[in-house]
Design a protein around this motif. Sequence first.
Motif, mmCIF file in Angstrom:
data_model
loop_
_atom_site.group_PDB
_atom_site.id
_atom_site.type_symbol
_atom_site.label_atom_id
_atom_site.label_comp_id
_atom_site.label_asym_id
_atom_site.label_seq_id
_atom_site.Cartn_x
_atom_site.Cartn_y
_atom_site.Cartn_z
ATOM 1 N N SER A 517 75.457 -7.176 136.421
ATOM 2 C CA SER A 517 74.631 -6.174 136.613
ATOM 3 C C SER A 517 75.138 -4.696 135.891
ATOM 4 N N ALA A 518 76.321 -4.899 135.233
ATOM 5 C CA ALA A 518 76.862 -3.623 134.721
ATOM 6 C C ALA A 518 75.882 -2.955 133.699
ATOM 7 N N PRO A 519 75.891 -1.720 133.325
ATOM 8 C CA PRO A 519 75.139 -1.278 132.162
ATOM 9 C C PRO A 519 75.800 -1.968 130.885
ATOM 10 N N GLY A 520 76.812 -2.375 130.468
ATOM 11 C CA GLY A 520 77.531 -3.071 129.342
ATOM 12 C C GLY A 520 77.515 -4.519 129.594
ATOM 13 N N GLY A 521 76.788 -4.837 130.665
ATOM 14 C CA GLY A 521 76.962 -6.640 130.985
ATOM 15 C C GLY A 521 78.088 -7.019 131.022
ATOM 16 N N ILE A 522 78.421 -8.267 130.480
ATOM 17 C CA ILE A 522 79.885 -9.089 130.525
ATOM 18 C C ILE A 522 80.492 -8.654 129.497
ATOM 19 N N LEU A 523 81.951 -8.123 129.418
ATOM 20 C CA LEU A 523 82.500 -7.979 128.300
ATOM 21 C C LEU A 523 83.528 -8.997 127.908
ATOM 22 N N ASP A 524 83.649 -9.423 126.653
ATOM 23 C CA ASP A 524 84.226 -10.529 126.195
ATOM 24 C C ASP A 524 85.558 -10.362 125.711
ATOM 25 N N ARG A 525 85.732 -9.262 124.999
ATOM 26 C CA ARG A 525 87.288 -9.095 124.691
ATOM 27 C C ARG A 525 87.811 -7.666 125.165
ATOM 28 N N LEU A 526 89.011 -7.541 124.972
ATOM 29 C CA LEU A 526 89.549 -6.136 125.651
ATOM 30 C C LEU A 526 90.776 -6.001 124.641
ATOM 31 N N GLU A 527 90.942 -4.562 124.246
ATOM 32 C CA GLU A 527 92.098 -4.196 123.685
ATOM 33 C C GLU A 527 93.284 -4.018 124.176
ATOM 34 N N ALA A 528 94.540 -4.087 123.662
ATOM 35 C CA ALA A 528 95.544 -3.847 124.582
ATOM 36 C C ALA A 528 96.273 -2.613 124.823
ATOM 37 N N THR A 529 95.314 -1.739 125.334
ATOM 38 C CA THR A 529 95.510 -0.275 125.586
ATOM 39 C C THR A 529 95.438 -0.130 127.176
ATOM 40 N N PRO A 530 96.041 0.792 127.618
ATOM 41 C CA PRO A 530 95.938 0.970 129.203
ATOM 42 C C PRO A 530 94.510 1.344 129.639
ATOM 43 N N ALA A 531 94.075 0.553 130.470
ATOM 44 C CA ALA A 531 92.409 0.588 131.050
ATOM 45 C C ALA A 531 92.443 -0.025 132.415
ATOM 46 N N ILE A 532 91.656 -0.074 133.246
ATOM 47 C CA ILE A 532 91.328 -0.369 134.234
ATOM 48 C C ILE A 532 89.837 -1.483 134.070
ATOM 49 N N VAL A 533 89.984 -2.658 134.296
ATOM 50 C CA VAL A 533 89.056 -3.603 134.190
ATOM 51 C C VAL A 533 88.222 -4.200 135.492
ATOM 52 N N VAL A 534 87.262 -3.809 136.087
ATOM 53 C CA VAL A 534 86.780 -4.344 137.217
ATOM 54 C C VAL A 534 85.718 -5.507 136.722
ATOM 55 N N ALA A 535 85.978 -6.524 137.151
ATOM 56 C CA ALA A 535 85.185 -7.838 136.933
ATOM 57 C C ALA A 535 84.865 -8.638 137.887
ATOM 58 N N THR A 536 83.977 -9.359 137.926
ATOM 59 C CA THR A 536 83.513 -10.235 138.881
ATOM 60 C C THR A 536 84.201 -11.647 138.518
ATOM 61 N N PRO A 537 84.156 -12.851 139.253
ATOM 62 C CA PRO A 537 84.673 -14.005 139.163
ATOM 63 C C PRO A 537 83.981 -14.619 137.524
ATOM 64 N N GLY A 538 84.611 -14.879 136.909
ATOM 65 C CA GLY A 538 84.053 -15.439 135.326
ATOM 66 C C GLY A 538 83.762 -14.492 134.663
ATOM 67 N N ALA A 539 83.592 -13.209 134.753
ATOM 68 C CA ALA A 539 83.279 -12.331 133.831
ATOM 69 C C ALA A 539 84.383 -11.568 133.427
ATOM 70 N N GLU A 540 85.572 -11.945 133.463
ATOM 71 C CA GLU A 540 86.816 -11.372 133.135
ATOM 72 C C GLU A 540 86.984 -11.287 131.380
ATOM 73 N N PRO A 541 87.097 -10.158 130.681
ATOM 74 C CA PRO A 541 87.203 -10.306 129.422
ATOM 75 C C PRO A 541 88.723 -10.605 129.105
ATOM 76 N N VAL A 542 88.776 -11.422 127.809
ATOM 77 C CA VAL A 542 90.172 -11.760 127.389
ATOM 78 C C VAL A 542 90.817 -10.670 126.711
ATOM 79 N N PRO A 543 91.939 -10.135 127.151
ATOM 80 C CA PRO A 543 92.826 -9.099 126.439
ATOM 81 C C PRO A 543 93.650 -9.498 125.269
ATOM 82 N N ASP A 544 93.778 -8.768 124.458
ATOM 83 C CA ASP A 544 94.467 -9.221 122.961
ATOM 84 C C ASP A 544 95.818 -9.639 123.286
ATOM 85 N N ASP A 545 96.507 -8.891 124.432
ATOM 86 C CA ASP A 545 97.825 -9.273 124.568
ATOM 87 C C ASP A 545 98.077 -9.772 126.210
ATOM 88 N N GLY A 546 96.783 -10.084 126.766
ATOM 89 C CA GLY A 546 97.159 -10.313 128.396
ATOM 90 C C GLY A 546 97.078 -9.112 129.098
#
Length: 716
Positions: A517-546
Amino acid sequence: MTTSDEPEQPALLGLDDVPAARTGRRRARTKAPAGPADVDPVARVVLDLAPAHLDREFDYLVPAPLADDARPGVRVRARFGAQEVGGFLVARAATSDHDGRLVALRRVVSPDPVLAPEVLELARRVAERYAGTLSDVLRLAVPPRHARVEAEVRDLLAAEGVGSDAGDTTLSAPPAPSAPTGDGWTAVWAPYRGGEAFCRRVLAGQSPRAVWTPLPGLERHGDRPAQTPHWTAAVAQAVRAALSGGRRALVVVPDARDVERVCAALAVAGVADVVRLQATDGPAPRYRAFLHARHGLASVVVGTRAAMFAPVPQLGLVVLWGDGEETLGEPHAPYPHARDVLAVRSELQGAAFLLGSPGRTVQAQAMLAAGWAQEIATPRDVLRARAPRVRALTSVELAREGAGAAARLPSAAWRTAREALAEGPVLVQVPRTGYLPVVACARCRTAARCGHCHGPLGMRGATAAPQCTWCGRLAGAWRCAECGHDRVRAVRVGSERTAEELGRAFPGVPVRVSASSAPGGILDRLEATPAIVVATPGAEPVPDDGYAAALLLDAAVATAGTGLATATEAAHRWLAAAGLVRPAPRGQVLLVGDAAPAPTSALVRFDAPGLAERELDERRELDLPPAVRVAAVTGDQAAVDALVGRVELADGAAVLGPVDLPDDGARLEAAVRVVVRVPLARGVDLARQLRASLAVRAARREGGAVRVQLDPAEML
């Protein structure tokens, strides 16, 4: 001269010759009907008919002009009563058991044999197991025809010198994959007990069956900066072993993001001959992928639930990932689950079977307990080296923090997130999407309900009016039916409200939301920079370095359900998120809330197999699935009673109910449910008796609505 009292009506031009059906005169035939085929003039056809009592093969005559195209597996049109219906020709024969005159086939829709023999046999087994009809299963197995795509694939086959009837043992072996980067499957599967042995047996053409719990963490492929989940690399190497042994592979995953990840891992492993099969791609791409698989134009098929029936010839390996995800259960009759379909398929086609998941379902554990499959797991020391540190922030753990212990984000979790943001992104998992998905009266805490359909009310924003989550009606003038109060409070907090709160708690830190339901939908990837990612189960993006840390909020909500699988589902969601976090001491996971002890312990110890084994033992003691076979019959009281009354196994303690179902706002009449429970050894008999009762119901045209579901999800 006499005249008629009625005036004569002149005829319109061209209508002087009235058809014979209107004048009573027989129309003269322009040509004699064609005779039957010289060889095997009888066609056995499965028609697309809904009534259960018509679930059988019908014999038709094959006209001589259709003899060459009327092959087993092709789509045909035939006359049935007063209508013309579609179906599949499944066999040709020299004689028929029918005593009367056979009706001739009307036409062959396409000469392409889209229904493979192994898929037909699989569909029969699935229909028998789930008390369904063969036509219902074939509707799931074979996608609708797309003529332009069919012509395109036919031209491609002609260019390669392959006939359109290819798809059986006449096909050549799939091309061997190119040399992979790194150490190949040995390096990926070496940490597992039995992992290398499984791949060696697949390479040798054998058919091992395994249930696999993968290691957490990400894998780096060569010089690529981005990483992918470890399980995708392991699946890719298992597939490569099957291809190197001269057989093909089928991989089924829960969603499209997993399809892309598996295809990327296959490309790194040197496997390029891959086709994607997903129902969400649309009619043309899905049918194109289906035909490529049917005619051996691809060595590997990767897809979602729709791919479980993919016609893969020379099948050597079937892989299912994440069998606990609800998307792998078919919502249409007869409601098969991909896990059971692929298990049956591996037996029918002699293919290896690999079931992997970050958690473990009780059904997968039952496969191990029955000896049907073997376990692939890692030693505890290897697991501890790869896993992040996990802490459970329960009320007991936070007691010394005073009033702050009751906060949704305790100070201990806040400190952990602040420190982790200096190292990389932080994941915050919440159970619900939206803003405030459930609200209640602010005074008496009574759940807020819609005045029209009695559905639960929620809010889509801080200033939005309460809105029904069922019918969508606004409830701006809502008042509590108990105390008359007109204000509401939050009962469940969604991802968007959580992101809003975290934005205030961490000013200056980017906050991103990954949810349907987010404006950007489900994210797929995430850069290895400081950020907070709020995700529902199964919608967690994969970060470049965990992730540097993961906060699993509202743990008590995740285990508050009444379903039998609540504990294993919660552990599955938590372990999947924890698998994206860096290993200790660089990464840590905090479970916030008083969740049930069993799934909490499974997360802290990374012991999904232990939780599944304990759950299976409890269900055996209580005679609950999968220790027994269960059928749920739902519908109108009279229809349910009539259907169940014809089932011989539905007697005495085997029958539970009937019970009234709660009104969901969609039913016009009250519905009841009856549950029939039998030992596993009688499960096939139960399905057959239910099919027979459904056939009697259809033949008698009994009134009312009724639905039969074997192994319903809410009882697993």
